[in-house]
Design a protein around this motif. Structure first.
Motif, short mmCIF file in Angstrom:
data_model
loop_
_atom_site.label_atom_id
_atom_site.label_comp_id
_atom_site.label_asym_id
_atom_site.label_seq_id
_atom_site.Cartn_x
_atom_site.Cartn_y
_atom_site.Cartn_z
N ASN A 1 4.06 1.18 0.94
CA ASN A 1 5.31 1.81 0.50
C ASN A 1 5.74 1.39 -0.91
O ASN A 1 6.29 2.19 -1.65
CB ASN A 1 6.46 1.69 1.52
CG ASN A 1 6.70 0.29 2.02
OD1 ASN A 1 5.92 -0.62 1.77
ND2 ASN A 1 7.78 0.11 2.74
N THR A 2 5.42 0.16 -1.33
CA THR A 2 5.90 -0.25 -2.66
C THR A 2 5.15 0.46 -3.80
O THR A 2 5.77 0.80 -4.82
CB THR A 2 5.78 -1.78 -2.87
OG1 THR A 2 4.42 -2.18 -2.69
CG2 THR A 2 6.66 -2.53 -1.89
N ASN A 3 3.83 0.71 -3.62
CA ASN A 3 3.07 1.37 -4.71
C ASN A 3 3.51 2.82 -4.93
O ASN A 3 3.84 3.20 -6.05
CB ASN A 3 1.56 1.29 -4.48
CG ASN A 3 0.98 -0.07 -4.85
OD1 ASN A 3 1.65 -0.87 -5.49
ND2 ASN A 3 -0.24 -0.34 -4.45
N PRO A 4 3.52 3.66 -3.88
CA PRO A 4 3.99 5.04 -4.12
C PRO A 4 5.45 5.10 -4.56
O PRO A 4 5.82 5.97 -5.36
CB PRO A 4 3.79 5.75 -2.77
CG PRO A 4 3.46 4.72 -1.78
CD PRO A 4 3.01 3.50 -2.51
N ALA A 5 6.27 4.17 -4.09
CA ALA A 5 7.68 4.15 -4.51
C ALA A 5 7.77 3.89 -6.01
O ALA A 5 8.53 4.55 -6.73
CB ALA A 5 8.43 3.08 -3.74
N MET A 6 6.98 2.93 -6.48
CA MET A 6 6.99 2.57 -7.89
C MET A 6 6.58 3.78 -8.76
O MET A 6 7.20 4.08 -9.79
CB MET A 6 6.01 1.42 -8.10
CG MET A 6 5.85 0.94 -9.49
SD MET A 6 4.54 -0.30 -9.55
CE MET A 6 3.09 0.67 -9.16
N ILE A 7 5.54 4.49 -8.31
CA ILE A 7 5.06 5.66 -9.07
C ILE A 7 6.13 6.76 -9.07
O ILE A 7 6.38 7.39 -10.10
CB ILE A 7 3.73 6.18 -8.47
CG1 ILE A 7 2.63 5.14 -8.75
CG2 ILE A 7 3.34 7.53 -9.05
CD1 ILE A 7 1.39 5.32 -7.92
N GLU A 8 6.78 6.95 -7.93
CA GLU A 8 7.82 8.00 -7.87
C GLU A 8 9.01 7.65 -8.75
O GLU A 8 9.60 8.54 -9.38
CB GLU A 8 8.25 8.24 -6.41
CG GLU A 8 9.12 9.49 -6.31
CD GLU A 8 9.35 9.93 -4.88
OE1 GLU A 8 8.49 9.72 -4.02
OE2 GLU A 8 10.43 10.50 -4.64
N VAL A 9 9.36 6.38 -8.82
CA VAL A 9 10.44 5.98 -9.73
C VAL A 9 10.08 6.39 -11.15
O VAL A 9 10.89 7.01 -11.86
CB VAL A 9 10.70 4.45 -9.67
CG1 VAL A 9 11.62 4.04 -10.82
CG2 VAL A 9 11.32 4.05 -8.34
N LEU A 10 8.86 6.08 -11.58
CA LEU A 10 8.46 6.39 -12.96
C LEU A 10 8.52 7.89 -13.23
O LEU A 10 9.06 8.32 -14.26
CB LEU A 10 7.04 5.86 -13.23
CG LEU A 10 6.52 6.12 -14.64
CD1 LEU A 10 7.40 5.43 -15.68
CD2 LEU A 10 5.08 5.65 -14.78
N GLU A 11 7.98 8.69 -12.31
CA GLU A 11 8.00 10.15 -12.51
C GLU A 11 9.43 10.68 -12.57
O GLU A 11 9.75 11.55 -13.37
CB GLU A 11 7.21 10.85 -11.40
CG GLU A 11 5.72 10.51 -11.39
CD GLU A 11 5.04 10.73 -12.74
OE1 GLU A 11 5.34 11.72 -13.41
OE2 GLU A 11 4.23 9.86 -13.14
N ARG A 12 10.30 10.16 -11.73
CA ARG A 12 11.70 10.62 -11.74
C ARG A 12 12.43 10.17 -12.99
O ARG A 12 13.23 10.93 -13.54
CB ARG A 12 12.42 10.14 -10.47
CG ARG A 12 11.97 10.91 -9.23
CD ARG A 12 12.85 10.64 -8.03
NE ARG A 12 14.25 11.01 -8.28
CZ ARG A 12 15.22 10.88 -7.39
NH1 ARG A 12 14.94 10.41 -6.18
NH2 ARG A 12 16.46 11.22 -7.68
#
Lengths: 78, 158
Positions: free
Chosen positions: B111-122
């Motif tokens: 959960n932490t890796n995809p969350a981190m990527i989604e933060v960046l894209e947003r």
């Protein structure tokens, strides 16, 4: 009515950081953009995003006395 | 409960990652967290065969700070995390300097890796931050995620 316009990125080259205008009657965001394009040679590309008091506004939104209007291109953070 | 920290940094403001990691891990009294993911953005020194001298970031600061916090809260809930930290730099930055820090902490890298990527894209799409690239072949406004407009005018006086 008085409106403060703040611009960022490419639009700040045309408008400066802040412009204040006075109008006899209320206008829409779309009409304001037309005015800025005609008066300041604001480019039509990139398509400007307009925020009013921090929120993204639509072209038909009516401006009100005292509004702060932000004219910006698509965001480029990160 | 999720710990949120989201703010804009001036270019000279230091971030001590070890201190931040220590602070976040100390909050996890029961040691239920198994992962902490970190993304750090850097200024590239070369682009399209041109040398980059400097990036200049500006923002609608009051709106950007609020959006960063909203994104952090959304992502925390969506991925059931225990912490999300986002720092975005403003001002003038040289190649190799850091632009953004994203830290996500939770039970697993799943959960932490995809969350981190989604933060960046947003952050790239939703936060009113703007970038000027000063290069050996001129100055370019970076618009959206990578479209560039060569700067042809000197700034108008305010």
């Amino acid at each position: 009515m008085r409106i403060t316009i703040r611009s960022y990125s490419i639009f700040s080259d045309f408008l400066g950081n802040e412009v204040r205008i006075e109008l006899d009657e209320s206008i829409t965001v779309g009409e304001l953009l037309d005015y800025l394009k005609n008066t300041y040679s604001l480019p039509s590309k990139p398509e400007p995003i307009v925020l009013i008091n921090g929120e993204i506004a639509s072209l038909d939104q009516q401006l009100r006395d005292g509004d702060t209007v932000y004219i910006v291109p698509p965001f480029s953070g990160g | 409960m999720c710990y949120i920290e989201a703010k804009l940094l001036e270019s000279g403001e230091k971030i001590l990652l070890d201190e931040l990691i220590g602070k976040l891990s100390a909050m996890d009294k029961n040691h239920g967290n198994g992962a902490l993911s970190i993304f750090v953005g850097l200024v590239k020194g070369e682009l399209n065969e041109a040398r980059v001298h400097e990036l200049e970031y500006t923002a609608i600061s009051e709106v950007a700070a609020k959006r960063l916090e909203e994104i952090a809260r959304d992502i925390c809930t969506k991925y059931s995390l225990s912490a999300v930290v986002i720092y975005h730099r403003l001002g003038r930055l040289k190649p190799g300097e850091t632009t953004i820090y994203i830290v996500t902490m939770g039970t697993s890298r799943k959960n932490t890796n995809p969350a981190m990527i989604e933060v960046l894209e947003r952050v790239k799409k939703e936060v009113p931050v703007f970038k000027l690239e000063k290069r050996s072949d001129g100055e370019y406004w970076v618009i959206g995620d990578g479209v560039r407009y060569r700067r042809t005018l000197t700034p108008s006086p305010s």
